[in-house]
Design an enzyme around this catalytic site. Structure first.
Site, mmCIF file in Angstrom:
data_model
loop_
_atom_site.group_PDB
_atom_site.id
_atom_site.type_symbol
_atom_site.label_atom_id
_atom_site.label_comp_id
_atom_site.label_asym_id
_atom_site.label_seq_id
_atom_site.Cartn_x
_atom_site.Cartn_y
_atom_site.Cartn_z
ATOM 1 N N GLN A 27 -127.539 -2.475 -26.359
ATOM 2 C CA GLN A 27 -127.057 -1.268 -25.702
ATOM 3 C C GLN A 27 -125.716 -0.779 -26.224
ATOM 4 O OE1 GLN A 27 -127.691 -2.417 -21.347
ATOM 5 N NE2 GLN A 27 -127.642 -0.223 -21.237
ATOM 6 N N TYR A 54 -130.923 -13.349 -26.699
ATOM 7 C CA TYR A 54 -130.352 -12.037 -26.373
ATOM 8 C C TYR A 54 -130.310 -11.141 -27.618
ATOM 9 C CZ TYR A 54 -128.668 -14.088 -21.950
ATOM 10 O OH TYR A 54 -128.577 -14.710 -20.736
ATOM 11 N N PRO A 206 -124.318 -10.807 -10.489
ATOM 12 C CA PRO A 206 -123.677 -10.716 -9.170
ATOM 13 C C PRO A 206 -123.655 -9.290 -8.631
ATOM 14 C CG PRO A 206 -122.018 -10.962 -10.881
ATOM 15 C CD PRO A 206 -123.352 -11.189 -11.541
ATOM 16 N N ARG A 227 -127.383 1.623 -16.785
ATOM 17 C CA ARG A 227 -128.399 0.622 -17.152
ATOM 18 C C ARG A 227 -129.779 1.058 -16.677
ATOM 19 N NH1 ARG A 227 -127.158 -5.591 -16.188
ATOM 20 N NH2 ARG A 227 -125.884 -5.106 -18.002
ATOM 21 N N GLY A 283 -120.990 -8.458 -17.169
ATOM 22 C CA GLY A 283 -121.234 -7.822 -18.449
ATOM 23 C C GLY A 283 -120.486 -6.501 -18.451
ATOM 24 N N ASN A 293 -113.581 -5.513 -12.788
ATOM 25 C CA ASN A 293 -114.301 -6.656 -12.226
ATOM 26 C C ASN A 293 -113.425 -7.890 -12.044
ATOM 27 O OD1 ASN A 293 -116.634 -5.121 -12.163
ATOM 28 N ND2 ASN A 293 -117.507 -6.011 -14.009
#
Length: 327
Positions: A27, A54, A206, A227, A283, A293
């Site tokens: 992405q 990944y 989370p 996303r 992420g 975050n």
């Protein structure tokens, strides 16, 4: 940044870990990925999680380049093995051949001699557990991995793995499950078993794939740059994109506002209230998301706040322990 011990071990990790699933190598362009890793380091994050699968192995390579030149002892590096990384019949699972070969390939991509934690990305029912754990033990004794962990194993599997680890004289110290305000399937069985075995949780998602940020609203199409608006990444979060869940999540906004937190910070702080959770993996596609975050680290939510959260979410919370590894 807050730091916690991982399982019943001497390894200390940052309570906020940086993960690159669905971002690096897919992405997010590499320049942005490198900027996010730099932002994570600047914010005090020392723990980085990835996996061989990944972005078709590209994520490990990007992370390796991002950490190149950093003092190796200044950060903790985690990766995983299980999912297919090639077309060969032995390019998957937890057989000895795949574990050993995948570990060597991961180390090359990550540009390091060892990983701090090597994790079984799922449980392999087709391979004897003794073979899997013996292969892991050999990697530990060879200095390729310092500790062993698992991901999305149920309570019975964790107990069996921990027993074999003790027999082999290695340390199985972690489980990596999905865990959030909306997805609590580990609480009934996995957490009590892990506490007994000296194993911590390193939790992924989370934010429930971004749902708990509040940016997805009932009755509205997902933002094109989110996303959920991304064809491939959005597939992993379809179960959360219901009108009922989105409506309930919006009821968390006044709770976050009262605490002076963003909704994302509230969600991350919530998972860190569980004493069996050593770290929450975040992420990011932009450095500012990292900086937002990490402010959840060290936040304490009192019982009254936890009750308000439960009341707001009601019965949309998933608690069924049989759904481990299905999220």
């Amino acid at each position: 940044m807050e730091f916690r011990r991982l399982g019943r071990s001497g390894l200390t990790i940052s309570a906020i870990a940086y993960g690159n699933w669905l971002t690096h190598g897919s992405q997010v362009e590499e320049d942005a990925a490198l900027a996010c890793v730099s932002a994570a380091l600047d914010a005090g994050i020392t723990t980085f999680d990835t996996a061989d699968v990944y972005a078709g192995t590209k994520a490990e390579s990007v992370l390796g380049r991002a950490l190149a030149g950093r003092r190796r002892s200044s950060y903790e590096l985690f990766t995983k093995v299980y999912w297919p990384t090639g077309r060969g019949r032995n390019d998957r699972g937890l057989g000895r051949k795949h574990i050993i070969e995948s570990c060597h390939a991961s180390l090359e991509r990550l540009q390091t001699d060892y990983v701090d934690l090597y994790q079984a990305h799922r449980y392999d029912t087709t391979v004897p557990l003794e073979e899997t754990m013996t292969a892991f033990a050999d990697l530990v004794r060879a200095g390729k991995a310092l500790y062993i962990g698992v991901s999305e194993w149920n309570a019975e599997q964790i107990a069996a793995g921990a027993a074999l680890a003790r027999e082999l004289d290695i340390q199985l110290i972690s489980n990596q499950p999905q865990y959030s305000m909306l997805w609590r399937v580990i609480e009934a069985e996995v957490v009590p078993t892990s506490e007994k075995e000296g194993i911590s949780q390193i939790v992924w998602s989370p934010l429930a794939q971004g749902i708990l940020t509040g940016k997805y609203r009932p009755g509205e199409q997902p933002p094109a740059d989110s996303r959920a608006g991304h064809a491939e990444a959005g597939q992993s979060m379809r179960g959360f994109l219901t009108e009922e869940i989105l409506g309930r999540v919006q009821q968390l906004r006044p709770i976050a506002d009262d605490l002076g937190l963003s909704m994302a910070q509230l969600a991350i702080a919530w998972v860190l209230q569980n004493q069996n959770v050593a770290a929450a993996i975040i992420g990011a596609s932009r450095p500012e998301q990292v900086h937002d975050n990490v402010k959840a680290a060290g936040v304490r939510l009192d019982p009254a706040v936890l009750e308000r959260i439960d009341a707001a979410l009601g019965d949309v919370v998933e608690r069924d322990p049989t759904k481990t590894a299905r999220g």
